[in-house]
Design a protein around this motif. Structure first.
Motif, PDB file in Angstrom:
ATOM      1  N   ASP A 103       9.504  10.077 148.174  1.00 31.75           N
ATOM      2  CA  ASP A 103      10.319   9.243 149.062  1.00 31.75           C
ATOM      3  C   ASP A 103      11.476  10.052 149.630  1.00 31.75           C
ATOM      4  O   ASP A 103      11.757  10.005 150.839  1.00 31.75           O
ATOM      5  CB  ASP A 103      10.875   8.040 148.299  1.00 31.75           C
TER       6      ASP A 103
ATOM      7  N   TRP B 172       9.048  -1.794 152.088  1.00 29.59           N
ATOM      8  CA  TRP B 172       8.775  -0.356 152.227  1.00 29.59           C
ATOM      9  C   TRP B 172       8.467   0.019 153.668  1.00 29.59           C
ATOM     10  O   TRP B 172       8.909   1.053 154.160  1.00 29.59           O
ATOM     11  CB  TRP B 172       7.635   0.068 151.308  1.00 29.59           C
TER      12      TRP B 172
ATOM     13  N   THR C  67       7.222  -6.515 148.890  1.00 32.82           N
ATOM     14  CA  THR C  67       7.236  -5.068 148.682  1.00 32.82           C
ATOM     15  C   THR C  67       6.703  -4.338 149.905  1.00 32.82           C
ATOM     16  O   THR C  67       7.265  -3.325 150.327  1.00 32.82           O
ATOM     17  CB  THR C  67       6.394  -4.698 147.439  1.00 32.82           C
TER      18      THR C  67
ATOM     19  N   CYS D 157      13.337  -6.375 150.024  1.00 30.68           N
ATOM     20  CA  CYS D 157      13.372  -5.545 148.812  1.00 30.68           C
ATOM     21  C   CYS D 157      14.015  -6.319 147.660  1.00 30.68           C
ATOM     22  O   CYS D 157      13.531  -6.276 146.521  1.00 30.68           O
ATOM     23  CB  CYS D 157      14.158  -4.264 149.073  1.00 30.68           C
TER      24      CYS D 157
ATOM     25  N   ASN E  55      12.999   0.985 145.749  1.00 30.75           N
ATOM     26  CA  ASN E  55      13.031   0.674 147.186  1.00 30.75           C
ATOM     27  C   ASN E  55      14.351   0.014 147.573  1.00 30.75           C
ATOM     28  O   ASN E  55      14.911   0.312 148.641  1.00 30.75           O
ATOM     29  CB  ASN E  55      11.864  -0.241 147.548  1.00 30.75           C
TER      30      ASN E  55
END
Length: 270
Positions: A197, A124, A120, A139, A158
Motif C-alpha cells: 500500500d 479501498w 471495504t 472505511c 485502510n
C-alpha cells in the motif's frame, strides 16, 4: 363464335404479380417469426438455472459470461443483493472499476443489505483514487462491522490510510496499530501486502515522505507484535498442558507448567 367466354386470353393481366407479391410478403413474415422464436429459449430460465450457469462460469473465471448472466438475473424480480454483488465482482475482474464501484457503493448506501466487504471495497477503491475524505466513512463503517462473521485483515489499516493521505500521520499510526488485532502475524505475506500500500502511495507521489518513513516503522511494529504473539502462544500451551496434567492427577507436572507460564507472562497466565 363471337360470344364472350370465361376462358383466359392471351391478354396480359396483373394476377401473377399480385400472387408473387403475396408469396414474398408471406415468406418475409415467416422469416421474421422464425427469427424471433429462435432468439428466445424454449422456456424461460428460472433464477436457479441462471445461478447454476453463473457458478460454472465463475469456477472457470469466465468473467465476461458471469457479467452477462448476472445482468440477466438482475432483470428478474427475485434477484437479490448478492446477485448485484456478483455483477460487481465480475466487473472488477475485468478492470471495469468505476462500474463495480457504483454497484458496491449503492449497496453500501442502502445499508439494509450491505455487508462489511461492500464498505471495504468502496473504502479501498476510493483510497486508490486519492479521495481519502470521501473514503473515510466507508472505511470507518467497515471497522464497525468487524467481528460480525465477515472478517478482514485490512480494515483498520485502510482507515489509517485515509488519515495518512490527508496529512495526519499520527492518527494514521493509531489505526495501523489497531489493525494488529486482526492480522495473521506469522504470515509475512500479509506484511508484504500492507507494505505494498505504501509502495502504491510512493509510486503515485501521494505523501511520499510520510509513506517512506512508515515502511520501516511498520516492519518494526510487526516484529514487536509477532514477538508478543509468540510469547502468548507459549503461555497458552503451558496452561493447556498444565490443565491436562492436573486432570490426570499429575499435580507436580501441572505446578511446573503453570509456574513456567507465570514466569513468561504473569498477566496472560492468569
Amino acid at each position: 363464335t363471337n360470344q364472350p367466354t370465361n376462358q383466359p386470353t392471351n391478354q396480359p393481366t396483373n394476377q401473377p404479380t399480385i400472387i408473387k407479391f403475396k408469396r414474398n410478403a408471406f415468406g418475409l413474415f415467416l422469416g421474421t417469426i422464425t427469427s424471433l422464436l429462435l432468439s428466445f429459449p424454449l422456456h424461460a430460465q428460472t433464477i436457479e438455472e441462471l445461478r447454476q450457469q453463473l457458478e460454472q462460469s465463475w469456477n472457470s473465471k469466465d468473467w465476461v459470461n458471469v457479467e452477462k448472466i448476472s445482468r440477466q438475473i438482475l432483470t428478474l424480480p427475485t434477484a437479490s443483493a448478492s446477485d448485484k454483488r456478483n455483477l460487481a465482482i465480475a466487473l472488477d475482474a475485468q478492470n471495469k472499476i468505476d462500474e463495480a464501484l457504483t454497484i458496491r457503493r449503492a449497496l453500501a448506501d442502502e445499508k439494509t443489505n450491505a455487508k462489511r466487504r461492500d464498505y471495504t471495497y468502496v473504502c479501498w477503491t476510493l483510497i486508490t483514487k486519492n479521495t481519502p475524505l470521501e473514503a473515510r466513512p466507508y472505511c470507518l463503517r467497515a471497522t464497525e462491522l468487524l467481528g460480525t462473521g465477515d472478517s478482514s485483515h485490512t480494515d483498520f489499516f485502510n482507515l489509517g490510510h485515509t488519515y495518512l493521505l490527508a496529512g495526519d500521520t499520527e492518527s494514521a499510526k493509531k489505526y495501523y496499530e489497531q489493525n494488529f488485532d486482526y492480522v495473521h502475524i506469522n504470515d509475512d505475506a500479509e506484511l508484504q501486502g500492507l507494505q505494498s500500500d505504501f509502495d502504491l502511495f510512493i509510486k503515485n507521489g501521494w505523501h511520499t515522505a510520510e509513506a517512506q518513513s512508515l515502511k520501516p516503522w511498520l516492519t518494526d511494529e510487526w516484529a514487536k507484535h509477532k514477538q508478543k504473539h509468540d510469547l502468548w502462544m507459549q503461555v497458552f500451551k503451558l496452561t493447556r498442558t498444565g490443565k491436562d496434567k492436573y486432570d490426570a492427577k499429575d499435580y507436580q507436572g501441572a505446578i511446573a507448567d503453570y509456574t513456567a507460564a507465570m514466569a513468561l507472562d504473569p498477566k496472560e497466565a492468569t
